[in-house]
Design an enzyme around this catalytic site. Structure first.
Site, PDB file in Angstrom:
ATOM      1  N   GLN A   1      32.777  41.963  37.604  1.00 59.25           N
ATOM      2  CA  GLN A   1      33.670  42.422  36.549  1.00 59.25           C
ATOM      3  C   GLN A   1      34.711  41.353  36.247  1.00 59.25           C
ATOM      4  O   GLN A   1      34.447  40.440  35.485  1.00 59.25           O
ATOM      5  CB  GLN A   1      34.312  43.755  36.921  1.00 59.25           C
ATOM      6  CG  GLN A   1      34.917  44.473  35.731  1.00 59.25           C
ATOM      7  CD  GLN A   1      35.059  45.975  35.955  1.00 59.25           C
ATOM      8  OE1 GLN A   1      34.635  46.515  36.965  1.00 59.25           O
ATOM      9  NE2 GLN A   1      35.659  46.658  35.009  1.00 59.25           N
ATOM     10  N   ASP A   2      35.887  41.411  36.883  1.00 61.48           N
ATOM     11  CA  ASP A   2      36.809  40.288  36.708  1.00 61.48           C
ATOM     12  C   ASP A   2      37.076  39.639  38.059  1.00 61.48           C
ATOM     13  O   ASP A   2      36.720  40.198  39.095  1.00 61.48           O
ATOM     14  CB  ASP A   2      38.094  40.687  35.970  1.00 61.48           C
ATOM     15  CG  ASP A   2      38.921  41.737  36.680  1.00 61.48           C
ATOM     16  OD1 ASP A   2      38.424  42.345  37.658  1.00 61.48           O
ATOM     17  OD2 ASP A   2      40.067  41.960  36.262  1.00 61.48           O
ATOM     18  N   PRO A   3      37.662  38.441  38.069  1.00 60.06           N
ATOM     19  CA  PRO A   3      37.816  37.710  39.334  1.00 60.06           C
ATOM     20  C   PRO A   3      38.731  38.439  40.314  1.00 60.06           C
ATOM     21  O   PRO A   3      39.570  39.259  39.925  1.00 60.06           O
ATOM     22  CB  PRO A   3      38.444  36.382  38.893  1.00 60.06           C
ATOM     23  CG  PRO A   3      38.137  36.252  37.440  1.00 60.06           C
ATOM     24  CD  PRO A   3      38.119  37.652  36.912  1.00 60.06           C
TER      25      PRO A   3
ATOM     26  N   VAL B   1      34.492  39.045  32.829  1.00 57.89           N
ATOM     27  CA  VAL B   1      35.781  38.487  32.411  1.00 57.89           C
ATOM     28  C   VAL B   1      36.073  37.347  33.379  1.00 57.89           C
ATOM     29  O   VAL B   1      35.928  37.522  34.588  1.00 57.89           O
ATOM     30  CB  VAL B   1      36.890  39.561  32.458  1.00 57.89           C
ATOM     31  CG1 VAL B   1      38.253  38.951  32.197  1.00 57.89           C
ATOM     32  CG2 VAL B   1      36.599  40.674  31.454  1.00 57.89           C
TER      33      VAL B   1
ATOM     34  N   HIS C   1      42.108  43.432  35.944  1.00 62.08           N
ATOM     35  CA  HIS C   1      41.742  43.686  34.538  1.00 62.08           C
ATOM     36  C   HIS C   1      42.810  43.233  33.538  1.00 62.08           C
ATOM     37  O   HIS C   1      42.780  43.639  32.381  1.00 62.08           O
ATOM     38  CB  HIS C   1      41.411  45.172  34.298  1.00 62.08           C
ATOM     39  CG  HIS C   1      40.527  45.770  35.340  1.00 62.08           C
ATOM     40  ND1 HIS C   1      39.324  45.222  35.710  1.00 62.08           N
ATOM     41  CD2 HIS C   1      40.692  46.867  36.132  1.00 62.08           C
ATOM     42  CE1 HIS C   1      38.777  45.955  36.672  1.00 62.08           C
ATOM     43  NE2 HIS C   1      39.590  46.947  36.949  1.00 62.08           N
TER      44      HIS C   1
END
Length: 222
Positions: free
Chosen positions: A60-62, A122, A131
């Site tokens: 998803q995101d880092p 992302v 997020h």
């Protein structure tokens, strides 16, 4: 031989992409800490060339803690300890491969070098703010990446864990690729079906059936 530059090189000239980079630059310039470091943002593409991809693992995101994110989904650079989701991935590997040994680190670079594209949807995040860059436009870029793989490659394995990844991959052509879905390996959901999913062995079964060299999931200790 097609490279990422051939496939998505023109993305970097698009206004939406320039806007993403401007927002990241602005965040850093205002004193916010952004992960991963600028030089690491596109590491997934540097380590796994377009025509070498065998498996796409969507994150998803880092990670948003210090020294964790380095541009590969789920991966952390030593000496940072493997986060809980990655530990659960190791546990599932131990279930599927009895001779799998828990690595003493969380770097998945060896997977990337074998053709596992470790792609977050992302590519940047603000420290401590999960997020926080979700609306920067990265999703458009990574949609284009997945679309290029879907259209221009065949017999890829897409590992879609959790609803976010599954929604992201809903347009993948299942007649020419293998799409495996399961709950996310996070401690919040791993017991709802990630454990026991068998995805690592299923990935290699599929690759073998299509005469593609398998992934050695065992990571060397460092």
């Amino acid at each position: 031989m097609k490279t990422w530059k051939d496939v998505i090189g023109n993305e970097k000239t698009q206004p939406y992409f320039q806007h993403i980079l401007a927002q990241v630059h602005q965040a850093r310039a205002s004193g916010k800490v952004v992960y991963p470091p600028q030089a690491d943002i596109f590491n997934a593409f540097k380590l796994t060339e377009f025509d070498q991809v065998k498996v796409v693992l969507l994150g998803q995101d880092p990670y948003h803690g210090p020294n964790q994110a380095h541009g590969l989904a789920f991966s952390v650079k030593p000496p940072v300890a493997p986060p809980p989701s990655l530990m659960n991935m190791y546990k599932e590997l131990s279930n599927e491969y009895p001779d799998f040994h828990m690595p003493n680190h969380g770097s998945l670079e060896q997977w990337a070098q074998q053709g596992v594209l470790l792609l977050n949807t992302v590519l940047t995040v603000e420290r401590g703010q999960a997020h926080s860059h979700a609306d920067f436009g990265w999703e458009t870029f990574t949609d284009h990446v997945i679309h290029a793989l879907n259209e221009q490659r065949e017999h890829l394995v897409f590992l879609l864990w959790g609803s976010h990844a599954q929604k992201k991959g809903q347009f993948i052509d299942r007649s020419k690729h293998c799409v495996l879905t399961a709950p996310h390996p996070s401690p919040l959901s791993a017991h709802r079906g990630f454990f026991g999913c068998g995805h690592f062995t299923q990935t290699n079964d599929y690759l073998r059936r299509h005469h593609i060299s398998e992934i050695n999931w065992q990571l060397d200790n460092i």
